[in-house]
Design an enzyme around this catalytic site. Structure first.
Site, PDB file in Angstrom:
ATOM      1  N   ASP A 116     -18.425 -19.905   8.236  1.00  0.00           N
ATOM      2  CA  ASP A 116     -17.758 -19.545   9.395  1.00  0.00           C
ATOM      3  C   ASP A 116     -18.065 -18.149   9.696  1.00  0.00           C
ATOM      4  OD1 ASP A 116     -15.920 -18.107   7.926  1.00  0.00           O
ATOM      5  OD2 ASP A 116     -13.985 -19.028   8.730  1.00  0.00           O
ATOM      6  N   ASP A 144      -8.830 -25.175   2.864  1.00  0.00           N
ATOM      7  CA  ASP A 144      -9.399 -24.144   2.280  1.00  0.00           C
ATOM      8  C   ASP A 144      -8.129 -23.076   2.057  1.00  0.00           C
ATOM      9  OD1 ASP A 144      -9.799 -21.482   3.715  1.00  0.00           O
ATOM     10  OD2 ASP A 144     -10.296 -23.148   5.273  1.00  0.00           O
ATOM     11  N   CYS A 156      -2.417 -23.907 -22.378  1.00  0.00           N
ATOM     12  CA  CYS A 156      -3.442 -24.510 -21.295  1.00  0.00           C
ATOM     13  C   CYS A 156      -4.969 -24.576 -22.099  1.00  0.00           C
ATOM     14  CB  CYS A 156      -3.647 -23.218 -20.238  1.00  0.00           C
ATOM     15  SG  CYS A 156      -4.721 -23.506 -19.142  1.00  0.00           S
ATOM     16  N   CYS A 166      -7.576 -24.830 -20.121  1.00  0.00           N
ATOM     17  CA  CYS A 166      -8.818 -24.354 -19.398  1.00  0.00           C
ATOM     18  C   CYS A 166      -9.697 -23.301 -20.425  1.00  0.00           C
ATOM     19  CB  CYS A 166      -8.396 -24.134 -18.138  1.00  0.00           C
ATOM     20  SG  CYS A 166      -7.882 -22.106 -18.109  1.00  0.00           S
ATOM     21  N   CYS A 200      -8.632 -19.670 -20.618  1.00  0.00           N
ATOM     22  CA  CYS A 200      -7.316 -19.353 -21.527  1.00  0.00           C
ATOM     23  C   CYS A 200      -7.705 -19.700 -23.085  1.00  0.00           C
ATOM     24  CB  CYS A 200      -5.945 -20.334 -21.209  1.00  0.00           C
ATOM     25  SG  CYS A 200      -5.234 -19.983 -19.460  1.00  0.00           S
TER      26      CYS A 200
END
Length: 669
Positions: A356, A514, A623, A625, A628
Site C-alpha cells: 500500500d 493486519d 513457552c 516457541c 523462548c
C-alpha cells in the site's frame, strides 16, 4: 463461591471529633497507636463508621440481602487505614484521596502498599465488585493486579472513568452517568451504592439467579438491575473509548450479535492475518552475554526475520508500505537485484505480499504524493502479489470537517477507478485492491458499492485502526449485505482484536486484516510487553545499557560515577540469569534489579509488583516457541533491538497461535 464488594471510605462519619486522626498520624505507627487510644471512645467498626450516602445505600442493601443469603463480604478502601474489612475497628480520621492530586494519591497509596493489600485480600474471591470514584481508582495500579483465570472484576464507575480500569482480560465496567442518576432518582455521588443495592434486591426476588450467573456472564448485571424495565437509553456496558491499538489484544470488548440474515456471502469461518513489515530483523548470531554484534555484517543481508527464526511465517501474509521500501536507496536497489520482495525477505512464495502507499505518512498533505501510473509500476517492479490503490485518510479532525472529508472521499474513489482501469489496460499480474475511506457506516457502504461497480473483487477499508470495535461493527453491518458472492475479499487495515471479535468481523465479510500491535507492544508501555499464548500479558524487566547522554546527565545529578552504574547494571543482569537457573532467590533478585531500575529512571515504583509477577510465573520457560527456547530469560529483558524485537516476534507468534486455535475450535464445533 464467594463474592466481595470493595467500596470507598466517605468524608461523613458517625463521629467527627475535633481531634480526629490526620495523615501525619498514619505516618508513624507509635503515634497512630497513641492517638487511637485518645479517640477510643469513638471507636466503631468500619461498616458502621461511614455515613456517606454511597456507603449507607450499599450497606442497607447488604443487610437486607444477608437475611436470605450469606455469601458476600464487604471491604472498604480507606485513604487513612488502607484496605479495611467491614468488621475492623477504627476511630474517626480526616484523610481522603479526593483532596489529593494524582501524584499525591500515587505516593500515599504506595506508602500504604495498597496494591499489595488488595492483591492479598481478593485472592480468595471469585467475583469482585468495585464501587470506587475516580480518585480512589487512581490509588490502585490496575495493570499490575493479578487476576486468576476463574476470577472476574466488575467496576461500577462513572462514564469518564471506565478507561482507567479496562486494562486486563476479565475486567468489566458498568459505566453510569447523569442519565442513570436521573432515571434511578439518585445523586451521582451515591449512584454506585444505589445500583448495587438494586442488584442485591433483584437476586433476593429471583432465587434462581445467583452470583454464579454473573460470573459466567457479567453482561446480565444490567438486566438484574433494571429488572425488566425498558431503559435502552442508559449507557450500561458501553465499550471503552481508549484507542484499541495500544491496548492488550485480548482486552474485553462487549459481544456483538450477528443474525443469520447479516452473515456475508463470502464468510467461510477463516480469516487471514497480515503482518506489516518495517525492517523487523535481528542479528541471528547476537551474543547476549557480551551484548555484541559483528560490526562488519550487512544487516540487510545477514540479519534474520521472524519467519526465519521460527522456521515458517507466523502470519498468513505480509503488508509493506511504500514509505518502508523508499527508506534507503540501497534497499530499493537490492530488492531489484534480488528479483523482488519474496527473495529479499526470504519469504516462501505461498505467503502473499500486499503493498500500500502508507497513507498515514502523508496524512497532513493536501494531496497524496503519488500518481496512479507510478504506483502501478512500483507494485509490478517489486513483484507484489496484491497492490492497493492510492487513498487519502479521513481520520481525526478530518471526520468532522464536512468539506474536507468529502474531498478526500472523492480523491480515494477517483484513484481507485483510475487504478483498476490502468491495471486492466497494461495487463499487470498482481491483484488490484481498491481501498475506501469513510466517516460513518453509510459513507463506507456507498464507497464499497462504487468500488464493486468498478470491477474490484478485493476491497480494503482504511482509517479504522484506532476506532472502537463497536464502530467497525456498525460499518461492517452496512457493508455485509452488498458483498455479491464468495469470490470477494475484504481487508481491514490496521485492525487486530481478539479472535472472538475477528470472527464476528469475518461473519460480516472481512477475510483478512493486519496489525503490528503485538510486535510493538514488546517495547511500548510497561505492563504488556510479553504476551503468553494463554492470553496473559507481562511486563518486560528493564535493564537498559548504562550509557548515553541521558544516563550521563542523570549520574551527574545524583553524584554517581558511570563506572559504578555499569557495575550495578552487570549485577542486575547476573542476578536475573542466576534466578532463571535457580541459584538465586526471588527477593534478592528483585532487590538487585530494582536498585538499578530506580537509578536509571524516574517514577518506577510500580515496577516491583510487575517484575515480581513475571519472575514468579517465568512465562518464557512455559513457552515452546523457538525464541523462548533458544534465548530463555533474555527475551524478558527490556534492552536493545535484539531482545525487544525478538520479544515482539514472540508476541506475534502468541497472537497467531490464539487465532489458529480459535479457528480450529470453531471448525470442530
Amino acid at each position: 463461591m464467594r463474592t466481595l464488594v470493595v467500596t470507598s471510605c466517605t468524608g461523613q462519619k458517625k463521629h467527627s471529633p475535633e481531634n480526629q486522626l490526620t495523615i501525619n498520624d498514619f505516618r508513624d505507627a507509635s503515634l497512630l497507636h497513641k492517638r487511637s487510644l485518645e479517640l477510643s471512645a469513638y471507636e466503631e467498626t468500619a461498616g458502621e463508621m461511614y455515613t456517606g450516602r454511597q456507603h449507607t445505600s450499599l450497606m442497607h442493601g447488604i443487610k437486607e440481602y444477608r437475611k436470605h443469603r450469606d455469601d458476600i463480604d464487604v471491604a472498604i478502601l480507606s485513604a487513612g487505614y488502607g484496605l479495611l474489612k467491614e468488621d475492623d475497628k477504627i476511630v474517626p480520621y480526616n484523610v481522603t484521596f479526593n483532596s489529593m492530586n494524582g501524584t499525591a494519591i500515587k505516593e500515599w497509596s504506595q506508602y500504604q502498599r495498597m496494591n499489595d493489600q488488595l492483591q492479598n485480600f481478593i485472592s480468595k474471591y471469585d467475583l469482585v465488585f468495585f464501587l470506587l470514584g475516580d480518585s480512589y481508582l487512581k490509588a490502585i495500579d490496575w495493570e499490575s493486579i493479578r487476576i486468576k483465570e476463574h476470577q472476574k472484576f466488575i467496576f461500577f464507575v462513572g462514564n469518564a472513568s471506565q478507561n482507567k480500569v479496562l486494562v486486563q482480560e476479565n475486567m468489566y465496567t458498568l459505566a453510569m452517568g447523569s442519565k442513570e442518576a436521573s432515571y434511578f432518582k439518585a445523586g451521582l455521588v451515591w449512584l454506585k451504592g444505589e445500583l448495587f443495592s438494586r442488584l442485591l434486591k433483584s437476586l433476593i426476588k429471583t432465587p434462581e439467579h445467583t452470583w454464579d450467573d454473573i460470573l459466567k456472564n457479567p453482561m446480565c448485571i444490567r438486566d438484574f438491575i433494571i429488572n425488566g424495565e425498558q431503559v435502552e437509553q442508559l449507557s450500561f456496558f458501553e465499550e471503552s473509548k481508549v484507542e484499541n491499538d495500544l491496548l492488550p489484544i485480548n482486552k474485553y470488548v462487549p459481544p456483538f450479535f450477528v443474525s443469520q440474515d447479516l452473515i456475508a456471502k463470502n464468510y467461510t469461518g477463516q480469516f487471514r492475518f497480515f503482518m506489516p513489515e518495517n525492517d523487523d530483523r535481528v542479528d541471528g548470531d547476537y551474543d547476549f552475554i557480551r551484548d555484541y554484534s559483528d560490526p562488519n555484517r550487512n544487516p540487510l543481508l545477514n540479519d534474520v526475520y521472524a519467519h526465519e527464526l521460527y522456521g515458517s511465517p507466523q502470519y498468513d501474509g505480509v503488508l509493506i508500505s511504500k514509505v518502508n521500501i523508499d527508506a534507503t536507496k540501497r534497499k530499493r536497489e537490492l530488492i531489484k537485484e534480488m528479483g523482488g520482495l519474496h527473495n529479499f525477505l526470504r519469504l516462501p512464495l505461498s505467503i502473499p505480499i500486499m503493498g500500500d502507499c502508507g497513507a498515514f505518512s502523508y496524512f497532513s498533505q493536501e494531496e497524496p504524493p503519488y500518481n496512479t501510473a507510478e504506483i502501478l509500476e512500483y507494485y509490478d517492479q517489486f513483484r507484489f502479489d496484491i497492490g492497493v490503490s492510492i487513498d487519502h485518510l479521513i481520520v481525526g479532525s478530518i471526520e468532522k470537517d464536512e468539506s474536507e472529508r468529502a474531498r478526500r472521499y472523492e480523491i480515494t474513489l477517483k484513484n481507485a477507478r483510475e487504478f483498476i482501469e490502468k491495471h486492466k489496460e497494461r495487463g499487470y499480474k498482481f491483484i488490484p485492491m481498491g481501498v475506501v475511506q469513510g466517516w460513518d457506516p453509510f459513507s463506507f457502504r456507498s464507497a464499497v458499492e462504487e468500488v464493486i461497480s468498478m470491477g474490484y473483487k478485493h476491497i480494503a477499508l482504511g482509517g479504522l485502526a484506532k476506532d472502537k470495535s463497536e464502530k467497525i461493527f456498525e460499518i461492517l453491518k452496512e457493508i455485509s449485505p452488498i458483498i455479491p458472492d464468495d469470490s470477494y475479499r475484504v481487508h481491514l487495515f490496521g485492525v487486530a482484536r481478539s479472535p472472538e471479535i475477528m470472527d464476528v468481523f469475518s461473519k460480516l465479510g472481512v477475510t483478512s486484516f493486519d496489525s503490528a500491535s503485538p510486535l510493538r507492544r514488546a517495547w511500548l508501555g510497561t505492563g504488556h510487553n510479553y504476551h503468553a499464548v494463554s492470553g496473559k500479558h507481562y511486563a518486560a524487566i528493564r535493564i537498559p545499557e548504562a550509557k548515553g547522554i541521558r544516563i550521563q546527565k542523570r549520574m551527574e545529578q545524583i553524584g554517581m560515577s558511570l563506572e559504578d552504574l555499569q557495575a550495578m547494571e552487570q549485577k542486575a543482569l547476573d542476578a536475573l540469569r542466576a534466578y532463571d537457573q535457580g541459584s538465586l532467590d526471588l527477593e534478592t533478585t528483585l532487590n538487585v534489579i530494582m536498585e538499578y531500575d530506580k537509578l536509571v529512571g524516574e517514577g518506577r515504583d510500580r515496577h516491583w509488583d510487575l517484575y515480581k509477577e513475571v519472575l514468579e510465573d517465568k512465562p518464557w520457560k512455559a513457552c515452546d516457541c523457538p525464541i523462548c527456547k533458544e534465548v530463555g530469560v533474555e527475551v524478558i529483558i527490556f534492552r536493545g533491538n535484539n531482545r525487544n524485537r525478538r520479544r515482539g516476534f514472540h508476541n506475534t507468534f502468541a497472537y497467531y497461535e490464539q487465532l489458529k486455535r480459535y479457528q480450529k475450535m470453531k471448525s470442530n464445533c
